[in-house]
Design a protein around this motif. Structure first.
Motif, PDB file in Angstrom:
ATOM      1  N   PHE A  96      19.170 -11.418  -3.474  1.00 28.43           N
ATOM      2  CA  PHE A  96      19.454 -11.759  -2.002  1.00 28.43           C
ATOM      3  C   PHE A  96      18.254 -10.821  -1.263  1.00 28.43           C
ATOM      4  O   PHE A  96      17.903  -9.731  -1.751  1.00 28.43           O
ATOM      5  N   LEU A  97      17.733 -11.328   0.008  1.00 26.60           N
ATOM      6  CA  LEU A  97      16.585 -10.483   0.669  1.00 26.60           C
ATOM      7  C   LEU A  97      17.290  -9.385   1.367  1.00 26.60           C
ATOM      8  O   LEU A  97      18.198  -9.624   2.298  1.00 26.60           O
ATOM      9  N   GLY A  98      16.912  -8.229   1.341  1.00 28.45           N
ATOM     10  CA  GLY A  98      17.409  -7.191   1.945  1.00 28.45           C
ATOM     11  C   GLY A  98      16.525  -7.086   3.597  1.00 28.45           C
ATOM     12  O   GLY A  98      15.786  -6.242   3.722  1.00 28.45           O
ATOM     13  N   HIS A  99      17.196  -7.808   4.275  1.00 29.64           N
ATOM     14  CA  HIS A  99      16.396  -8.042   5.728  1.00 29.64           C
ATOM     15  C   HIS A  99      16.529  -6.669   6.378  1.00 29.64           C
ATOM     16  O   HIS A  99      17.333  -5.917   6.431  1.00 29.64           O
ATOM     17  N   GLY A 100      15.329  -6.354   6.810  1.00 31.80           N
ATOM     18  CA  GLY A 100      15.111  -5.187   7.772  1.00 31.80           C
ATOM     19  C   GLY A 100      14.915  -3.945   7.049  1.00 31.80           C
ATOM     20  O   GLY A 100      14.696  -2.978   7.413  1.00 31.80           O
ATOM     21  N   GLN A 101      14.567  -4.193   5.669  1.00 30.26           N
ATOM     22  CA  GLN A 101      14.462  -2.984   4.829  1.00 30.26           C
ATOM     23  C   GLN A 101      13.020  -2.712   4.395  1.00 30.26           C
ATOM     24  O   GLN A 101      12.564  -1.907   3.501  1.00 30.26           O
ATOM     25  N   GLY A 102      12.188  -3.667   4.969  1.00 33.63           N
ATOM     26  CA  GLY A 102      10.805  -3.557   4.644  1.00 33.63           C
ATOM     27  C   GLY A 102      10.248  -2.082   5.168  1.00 33.63           C
ATOM     28  O   GLY A 102      10.446  -1.731   6.372  1.00 33.63           O
ATOM     29  N   ARG A 103       9.634  -1.422   4.449  1.00 42.49           N
ATOM     30  CA  ARG A 103       9.213   0.172   4.649  1.00 42.49           C
ATOM     31  C   ARG A 103       7.713  -0.196   5.583  1.00 42.49           C
ATOM     32  O   ARG A 103       7.033  -0.993   5.132  1.00 42.49           O
ATOM     33  N   PRO A 146       4.696   2.701   6.958  1.00 46.00           N
ATOM     34  CA  PRO A 146       4.301   4.182   6.737  1.00 46.00           C
ATOM     35  C   PRO A 146       4.927   5.284   7.383  1.00 46.00           C
ATOM     36  O   PRO A 146       5.232   6.310   6.929  1.00 46.00           O
ATOM     37  N   ARG A 147       5.253   4.923   8.733  1.00 45.08           N
ATOM     38  CA  ARG A 147       5.843   6.059   9.590  1.00 45.08           C
ATOM     39  C   ARG A 147       7.040   6.476   9.219  1.00 45.08           C
ATOM     40  O   ARG A 147       7.628   7.502   8.978  1.00 45.08           O
ATOM     41  N   ARG A 148       7.901   5.266   9.024  1.00 43.21           N
ATOM     42  CA  ARG A 148       9.190   5.283   8.530  1.00 43.21           C
ATOM     43  C   ARG A 148       9.350   6.053   7.160  1.00 43.21           C
ATOM     44  O   ARG A 148      10.482   6.830   6.838  1.00 43.21           O
ATOM     45  N   THR A 149       8.471   5.646   6.361  1.00 40.04           N
ATOM     46  CA  THR A 149       8.834   6.160   5.025  1.00 40.04           C
ATOM     47  C   THR A 149       8.476   7.727   4.884  1.00 40.04           C
ATOM     48  O   THR A 149       8.935   8.479   4.450  1.00 40.04           O
ATOM     49  N   ALA A 150       7.636   8.001   5.661  1.00 41.95           N
ATOM     50  CA  ALA A 150       7.285   9.411   5.930  1.00 41.95           C
ATOM     51  C   ALA A 150       8.348  10.351   6.439  1.00 41.95           C
ATOM     52  O   ALA A 150       8.732  11.388   6.005  1.00 41.95           O
ATOM     53  N   ALA A 151       9.127   9.817   7.410  1.00 40.82           N
ATOM     54  CA  ALA A 151      10.100  10.192   7.718  1.00 40.82           C
ATOM     55  C   ALA A 151      11.512  10.421   7.224  1.00 40.82           C
ATOM     56  O   ALA A 151      12.096  11.439   6.881  1.00 40.82           O
ATOM     57  N   ASP A 152      11.357   9.243   6.235  1.00 40.89           N
ATOM     58  CA  ASP A 152      12.391   9.461   5.218  1.00 40.89           C
ATOM     59  C   ASP A 152      12.067  10.532   3.907  1.00 40.89           C
ATOM     60  O   ASP A 152      13.077  11.033   3.635  1.00 40.89           O
ATOM     61  N   LEU A 153      10.958  10.791   3.932  1.00 36.77           N
ATOM     62  CA  LEU A 153      10.478  12.008   3.126  1.00 36.77           C
ATOM     63  C   LEU A 153      11.191  13.219   3.586  1.00 36.77           C
ATOM     64  O   LEU A 153      11.634  14.004   3.012  1.00 36.77           O
ATOM     65  N   GLY A 154      10.814  13.213   4.871  1.00 40.28           N
ATOM     66  CA  GLY A 154      11.210  14.405   5.700  1.00 40.28           C
ATOM     67  C   GLY A 154      12.853  14.687   5.785  1.00 40.28           C
ATOM     68  O   GLY A 154      13.333  15.908   5.891  1.00 40.28           O
ATOM     69  N   ASP A 190       0.836  -1.085  -0.010  1.00 44.43           N
ATOM     70  CA  ASP A 190       0.003   0.084  -0.070  1.00 44.43           C
ATOM     71  C   ASP A 190       0.870   1.222  -0.066  1.00 44.43           C
ATOM     72  O   ASP A 190       0.421   2.309  -0.453  1.00 44.43           O
ATOM     73  N   ILE A 191       2.117   1.039   0.483  1.00 43.59           N
ATOM     74  CA  ILE A 191       2.765   2.281   0.458  1.00 43.59           C
ATOM     75  C   ILE A 191       3.423   2.509  -0.918  1.00 43.59           C
ATOM     76  O   ILE A 191       3.423   3.718  -1.443  1.00 43.59           O
ATOM     77  N   ASP A 192       3.806   1.585  -1.736  1.00 45.94           N
ATOM     78  CA  ASP A 192       3.934   1.843  -3.126  1.00 45.94           C
ATOM     79  C   ASP A 192       2.854   2.257  -3.780  1.00 45.94           C
ATOM     80  O   ASP A 192       3.189   2.911  -4.828  1.00 45.94           O
ATOM     81  N   GLU A 193       1.796   1.817  -3.588  1.00 45.27           N
ATOM     82  CA  GLU A 193       0.599   2.487  -4.113  1.00 45.27           C
ATOM     83  C   GLU A 193       0.395   4.009  -3.951  1.00 45.27           C
ATOM     84  O   GLU A 193       0.122   4.826  -4.880  1.00 45.27           O
ATOM     85  N   VAL A 194       0.779   4.355  -2.591  1.00 46.58           N
ATOM     86  CA  VAL A 194       0.769   5.884  -2.418  1.00 46.58           C
ATOM     87  C   VAL A 194       1.694   6.588  -2.975  1.00 46.58           C
ATOM     88  O   VAL A 194       1.590   7.703  -3.833  1.00 46.58           O
ATOM     89  N   LEU A 195       2.969   6.164  -3.191  1.00 50.04           N
ATOM     90  CA  LEU A 195       4.211   6.644  -3.855  1.00 50.04           C
ATOM     91  C   LEU A 195       4.485   6.473  -5.301  1.00 50.04           C
ATOM     92  O   LEU A 195       5.247   7.015  -6.003  1.00 50.04           O
ATOM     93  N   ALA A 196       3.437   5.795  -5.823  1.00 54.50           N
ATOM     94  CA  ALA A 196       3.359   5.447  -7.431  1.00 54.50           C
ATOM     95  C   ALA A 196       3.529   6.657  -8.245  1.00 54.50           C
ATOM     96  O   ALA A 196       4.342   6.494  -9.449  1.00 54.50           O
TER      97      ALA A 196
END
Length: 248
Positions: free
Chosen positions: A185-192, A194-202, A148-154
């Motif tokens: 390979f799997l990016g362990h711990g990199q799943g976004r 919503p709150r973290r993604t908004a912080a990354d935007l900031g 759903d995060i990807d849908e918002v950022l599409a």
């Protein structure tokens, strides 16, 4: 663009730590022949992956190189005497020095196609005949996991991918390197979340969305409306490509 000198101390914790480093190192080593003697790890960062490469095989001699002092300082604590400050576009090594060269999460950071070509050319130059170059590709695309995060950022503006696999393969071919196989390979711990993604935007992590810009704030508001604000969505799966320098 992040200031990697400032980010160095907290970088590993914010990027999946040891589980992600183990997955990356295992995937890279799967593309490197067992008899490899000398390996150069470009953009080694804090050395968290570099150390695993060095410890995986007793006969492997690993050198790490990074452009930023803060990252190289941390890497040198993990691998004393094996880390150098260097620009990947102008490497301080003679032709044919290494049996393998790796660049994990480097090419996507470069400013333009000329820089990417330059880095790939330098990797080819310092490889001995028969040597292997391994690099990550399509990093940004790996983070689009269908959430759903990807849908918002599409609809967000995006910079053209500097590390698109088709481009890296083209640049490698121009340098005489031959395709030698992919890995993931799997990016362990990199799943976004919503709150973290908004912080990354900031923080300006999305290069085409400056902090404080009205469009950035609009995306942040949509993210804030999503459910499960602190639940990470699926981890990304990163892609590697390997190339071999002809022996003849």
């Amino acid at each position: 663009m992040l200031d990697y000198d400032k980010e160095a101390d907290a970088y590993d914790a914010s990027r999946g730590g040891e589980p992600r480093a183990r997955a990356a190192a295992d995937a890279v080593l799967g593309l490197i022949p067992a008899h490899t003697g000398r390996l150069l790890d470009l953009a080694c960062g804090t050395g968290i992956v570099t150390r695993r490469l060095a410890s995986a095989r007793p006969g492997l001699r690993v050198t790490g190189a990074d452009l930023t002092y803060g990252m190289a300082r941390m890497a040198a604590a993990r691998l004393p005497g094996a880390i150098v400050l260097a620009d990947s576009r102008r490497l301080p090594f003679a032709d044919g020095t290494f049996d393998a060269v790796t660049s994990v999460w480097l090419l996507h950071l470069l400013d333009d196609a000329q820089d990417v070509r330059g880095v790939v050319a330098e990797c080819a130059r310092v490889l001995r005949p028969g040597g292997v170059y391994v690099t990550t590709v399509d990093k940004a695309a790996a983070h689009d996991v269908g959430s759903d995060i990807d849908e918002v950022l599409a609809g967000r503006p995006r910079r053209a991918a500097r590390d698109a696999a088709v481009l890296v393969e083209e640049y490698a071919a121009q340098c005489g390197l031959l395709p030698a196989g992919p890995a993931r390979f799997l990016g362990h711990g990199q799943g976004r979340s919503p709150r973290r993604t908004a912080a990354d935007l900031g923080r300006g992590w999305f290069t085409m969305l400056p902090p404080g810009d009205p469009l950035t704030e609009r995306f942040a508001a949509h993210l804030a409306a999503l459910p499960d604000q602190d639940r990470p969505r699926a981890d990304p799966v990163f892609s590697l490509r390997s190339f071999r320098k002809p022996a003849g």
